[in-house]
Design a protein around this motif. Sequence first.
Motif, PDB file in Angstrom:
ATOM      1  N   ALA A 235       0.932  -1.302   0.021  1.00 42.93           N
ATOM      2  CA  ALA A 235       0.053  -0.005   0.068  1.00 42.93           C
ATOM      3  C   ALA A 235       1.020   1.191   0.034  1.00 42.93           C
ATOM      4  O   ALA A 235       1.480   1.344   0.995  1.00 42.93           O
ATOM      5  N   TYR A 236       0.781   2.050  -1.034  1.00 38.34           N
ATOM      6  CA  TYR A 236       1.677   3.236  -1.203  1.00 38.34           C
ATOM      7  C   TYR A 236       1.114   4.239  -1.575  1.00 38.34           C
ATOM      8  O   TYR A 236       1.689   5.342  -1.834  1.00 38.34           O
ATOM      9  N   ILE A 237      -0.409   4.392  -1.496  1.00 36.24           N
ATOM     10  CA  ILE A 237      -0.918   5.541  -1.854  1.00 36.24           C
ATOM     11  C   ILE A 237      -1.265   6.362  -0.598  1.00 36.24           C
ATOM     12  O   ILE A 237      -1.810   5.753   0.522  1.00 36.24           O
ATOM     13  N   GLY A 238      -0.642   7.690  -0.255  1.00 32.77           N
ATOM     14  CA  GLY A 238      -0.662   8.137   0.912  1.00 32.77           C
ATOM     15  C   GLY A 238      -1.800   9.275   1.230  1.00 32.77           C
ATOM     16  O   GLY A 238      -2.400   9.778   0.155  1.00 32.77           O
TER      17      GLY A 238
ATOM     18  N   THR B 291     -10.225  12.522 -11.319  1.00 35.18           N
ATOM     19  CA  THR B 291      -9.131  13.557 -11.279  1.00 35.18           C
ATOM     20  C   THR B 291      -8.404  13.783 -12.720  1.00 35.18           C
ATOM     21  O   THR B 291      -7.997  14.923 -13.144  1.00 35.18           O
ATOM     22  N   CYS B 292      -8.338  12.720 -13.442  1.00 33.62           N
ATOM     23  CA  CYS B 292      -7.764  12.625 -14.561  1.00 33.62           C
ATOM     24  C   CYS B 292      -8.756  11.596 -15.293  1.00 33.62           C
ATOM     25  O   CYS B 292      -9.076  10.514 -14.941  1.00 33.62           O
ATOM     26  N   LEU B 293      -9.167  11.944 -16.639  1.00 29.23           N
ATOM     27  CA  LEU B 293      -9.816  11.105 -17.527  1.00 29.23           C
ATOM     28  C   LEU B 293      -9.444  11.105 -19.231  1.00 29.23           C
ATOM     29  O   LEU B 293      -9.337  12.306 -19.414  1.00 29.23           O
TER      30      LEU B 293
ATOM     31  N   VAL C 168      -3.676  10.465  -8.695  1.00 28.58           N
ATOM     32  CA  VAL C 168      -1.928  10.457  -8.592  1.00 28.58           C
ATOM     33  C   VAL C 168      -1.571  11.788  -8.127  1.00 28.58           C
ATOM     34  O   VAL C 168      -0.461  12.059  -7.844  1.00 28.58           O
ATOM     35  N   THR C 169      -2.242  12.813  -8.188  1.00 31.31           N
ATOM     36  CA  THR C 169      -2.097  13.949  -7.409  1.00 31.31           C
ATOM     37  C   THR C 169      -2.079  13.910  -5.960  1.00 31.31           C
ATOM     38  O   THR C 169      -2.906  13.366  -5.478  1.00 31.31           O
ATOM     39  N   GLY C 170      -1.208  14.486  -5.209  1.00 31.87           N
ATOM     40  CA  GLY C 170      -1.273  14.781  -3.656  1.00 31.87           C
ATOM     41  C   GLY C 170      -0.782  13.193  -3.263  1.00 31.87           C
ATOM     42  O   GLY C 170      -0.778  12.954  -1.843  1.00 31.87           O
ATOM     43  N   VAL C 171       0.129  12.398  -4.153  1.00 33.64           N
ATOM     44  CA  VAL C 171       0.240  11.129  -3.535  1.00 33.64           C
ATOM     45  C   VAL C 171       1.528  11.102  -2.863  1.00 33.64           C
ATOM     46  O   VAL C 171       2.428  11.826  -3.466  1.00 33.64           O
ATOM     47  N   THR C 172       1.634  10.663  -1.614  1.00 31.74           N
ATOM     48  CA  THR C 172       2.742  10.991  -0.812  1.00 31.74           C
ATOM     49  C   THR C 172       3.790   9.803  -0.779  1.00 31.74           C
ATOM     50  O   THR C 172       5.079   9.801  -0.808  1.00 31.74           O
ATOM     51  N   ASP C 173       2.962   8.505  -0.521  1.00 33.40           N
ATOM     52  CA  ASP C 173       4.261   7.302  -0.389  1.00 33.40           C
ATOM     53  C   ASP C 173       4.417   6.465  -1.491  1.00 33.40           C
ATOM     54  O   ASP C 173       4.622   5.466  -1.475  1.00 33.40           O
ATOM     55  N   ASP C 174       3.611   6.810  -2.809  1.00 33.34           N
ATOM     56  CA  ASP C 174       3.750   6.279  -3.914  1.00 33.34           C
ATOM     57  C   ASP C 174       4.647   7.422  -4.906  1.00 33.34           C
ATOM     58  O   ASP C 174       3.854   7.886  -5.563  1.00 33.34           O
ATOM     59  N   PRO C 175       5.855   7.291  -4.855  1.00 33.28           N
ATOM     60  CA  PRO C 175       6.706   8.113  -5.765  1.00 33.28           C
ATOM     61  C   PRO C 175       6.553   7.970  -7.250  1.00 33.28           C
ATOM     62  O   PRO C 175       6.845   8.635  -8.222  1.00 33.28           O
ATOM     63  N   GLU C 176       5.894   6.565  -7.675  1.00 34.01           N
ATOM     64  CA  GLU C 176       5.786   6.268  -9.067  1.00 34.01           C
ATOM     65  C   GLU C 176       4.561   6.432  -9.651  1.00 34.01           C
ATOM     66  O   GLU C 176       4.469   6.395 -11.031  1.00 34.01           O
ATOM     67  N   GLY C 177       3.420   6.687  -9.020  1.00 33.99           N
ATOM     68  CA  GLY C 177       2.163   6.743  -9.545  1.00 33.99           C
ATOM     69  C   GLY C 177       2.061   7.777 -10.696  1.00 33.99           C
ATOM     70  O   GLY C 177       1.580   7.489 -11.955  1.00 33.99           O
ATOM     71  N   GLY C 178       2.591   9.124 -10.555  1.00 38.96           N
ATOM     72  CA  GLY C 178       2.408   9.940 -11.562  1.00 38.96           C
ATOM     73  C   GLY C 178       3.058   9.895 -12.735  1.00 38.96           C
ATOM     74  O   GLY C 178       2.563   9.871 -13.940  1.00 38.96           O
TER      75      GLY C 178
ATOM     76  N   ALA D 236     -10.188   3.094 -25.762  1.00 41.14           N
ATOM     77  CA  ALA D 236      -9.460   2.799 -24.573  1.00 41.14           C
ATOM     78  C   ALA D 236      -9.615   4.178 -23.623  1.00 41.14           C
ATOM     79  O   ALA D 236      -9.769   5.258 -24.276  1.00 41.14           O
ATOM     80  N   HIS D 237      -9.677   3.935 -22.652  1.00 44.97           N
ATOM     81  CA  HIS D 237     -10.161   4.971 -21.228  1.00 44.97           C
ATOM     82  C   HIS D 237      -9.180   4.957 -20.188  1.00 44.97           C
ATOM     83  O   HIS D 237      -9.007   3.697 -19.769  1.00 44.97           O
ATOM     84  N   LEU D 238      -8.517   5.973 -19.808  1.00 46.08           N
ATOM     85  CA  LEU D 238      -7.775   5.958 -18.400  1.00 46.08           C
ATOM     86  C   LEU D 238      -8.446   6.730 -17.715  1.00 46.08           C
ATOM     87  O   LEU D 238      -8.773   7.924 -17.979  1.00 46.08           O
ATOM     88  N   ALA D 239      -8.625   6.299 -16.256  1.00 43.35           N
ATOM     89  CA  ALA D 239      -9.169   7.306 -15.399  1.00 43.35           C
ATOM     90  C   ALA D 239      -8.488   7.144 -14.084  1.00 43.35           C
ATOM     91  O   ALA D 239      -8.143   5.924 -13.501  1.00 43.35           O
ATOM     92  N   CYS D 240      -8.486   8.242 -13.436  1.00 47.34           N
ATOM     93  CA  CYS D 240      -7.690   8.259 -12.061  1.00 47.34           C
ATOM     94  C   CYS D 240      -9.136   8.682 -11.126  1.00 47.34           C
ATOM     95  O   CYS D 240      -9.655   9.771 -11.376  1.00 47.34           O
TER      96      CYS D 240
END
Length: 496
Positions: free
Chosen positions: A2-5, A284-286, A337-347, A368-372
């Motif tokens: 678990a790395y999303i903070g 937050t992203c689509l 992925v914005t404001g993510v603190t403990d997953d440095p790779e998400g963005g 194809a569709h990407l969503a955060c």
Amino acid sequence: MAYIGTPQTLTVPRQGSNGAPPALPEAAVTGADPLLLSDAIGPARAGVLDTTLHRSSEALAGRRIIDVNSTLNGGGVAEMLHRLQRYSRGAGLDARWFTLRGDPAFFALTKQLHHFLHGADASGPPLDRAGAEHYAAVCEANARALLRAVRPGDVVTLHDPQTAGLVAHLRRAGARVIWRCHVGTDDPNPYTDRAWAFLRPWLETADAYVFSRERYIPGWLAGRRVAVIQPSIDPLSAKNRPLASSVAAAILSRVGLRAPVDGDGPALYRRGDGFVGRIRRAPTCLCSASPPPADAPLILQVSRWDPLKDMVGVLASFAEAGGSLDGAHLALVGPDVTGVTDDPEGGRVYAECEALWHRLPDRVRTRAHLACLPMADAEENAVIVNALQRSASVVTQKSLAEGFGLTVTEAMWKGSPVVASAVGGIRDQIMHGVNGILLDDPSDGLSFAAHASGLVGDRHRAGALGVGARHRVRENFLDDRQLLQRTSLYRSVARV
Ligand code: UDP
């Protein structure tokens, strides 16, 4: 695992104004009666759970049962702790859940350890002396803060590499300490050796160790108290409870992952507190040309934006599939992925997916569709994931490595056909051809596409796999089993 903070994980605790370290953030979890599980697991199983938990809470009276991880939201550990804490408290255990704090350098280092424990290379910081000193300092500060809530005899479970440095501090204070590792690989290699060389000195004095698979247990733990406890899901959580297909459809339309049609209702759902909730936040992203038509088959992967989840690989395989998946749409969905603190790779991983999406030919990009998904309201996020997992024609988890894979369990519980990599704990869940499809080689995009299109085109087979999947989860991967194993281990380390 678990790395999303949440934002509170950004700072290392400093001295409070009275000289004492500030307390660690504690989750506010409301207790729930274990007998509520009766409908899902049957009265006999619920009765055993209820009796055992109540007996254990008497035996453990006067002791706090504490979990410590690095985030309250996002990822499998946080997902599980919410539920396990709920039922433990409901049965009278004095269960508490704290999250530690760290700075970006700390989480970059612990993410590196996470990849290494999976046997994977990573481009994170070196595990050198400077890194070790920083890790030690952050863990010591967290231990001092945590010790405000820990008394001699309390049972503390520390989760994953972020917490290993707390073991000795807690043991010295008289706590019983369990270290639980949610990641691992079946085939140790020089990377796993490096992770254990770093972690082992911190872990030596723990009272017990827990792994999700027997093959994850490192050789140096021979002769110690080690338990294998597989993760599990709560059938009553917002993520897993039944959702009418009309509600699921309205939710998907609200978040831009299904074209609205006349007669769609509002995106309303029942919240855990009994009130009616409305899906208020958009992704937050689509990244989507236009939403998938309501009747189009949807292939779905929900996961963190982590390289080992291979979201980029799923998108590339979908693009390479050619005509076989022509009628289908693909949704890759992960947390904000914005404001993510403990997953440095998400963005970075999301940006890679987005860049590939822009390069796709039109005929693929439009499907194809990407969503955060927003993380501000955990229940809202969970209901969106629930709606997606229920509505998908095929759920995939094309991970390159996987500790267990709760996303697989969640989809199987909903009776959705799953195509997933034969790695780690996914192999414990799916029996190939009986309750899902296992991909022998996760990097084989053509085989992935062939299996996905096979299920899209054969609804009868897909339905049969889904029935098998739900049965498999009911028998093996619901929370009652894990609650019984956890409390048995608490009693054993507390010797009561
Ligand atoms: N998840 C979520 N929202 C998202 C993405 C993932 O709630 O946008 C949840 C997912 O439903 C699952 C957990 O995060 O409960 C991921 O657990 P898993 O064991 O699959 O992987 P991990 O992230 O722990 O490696």
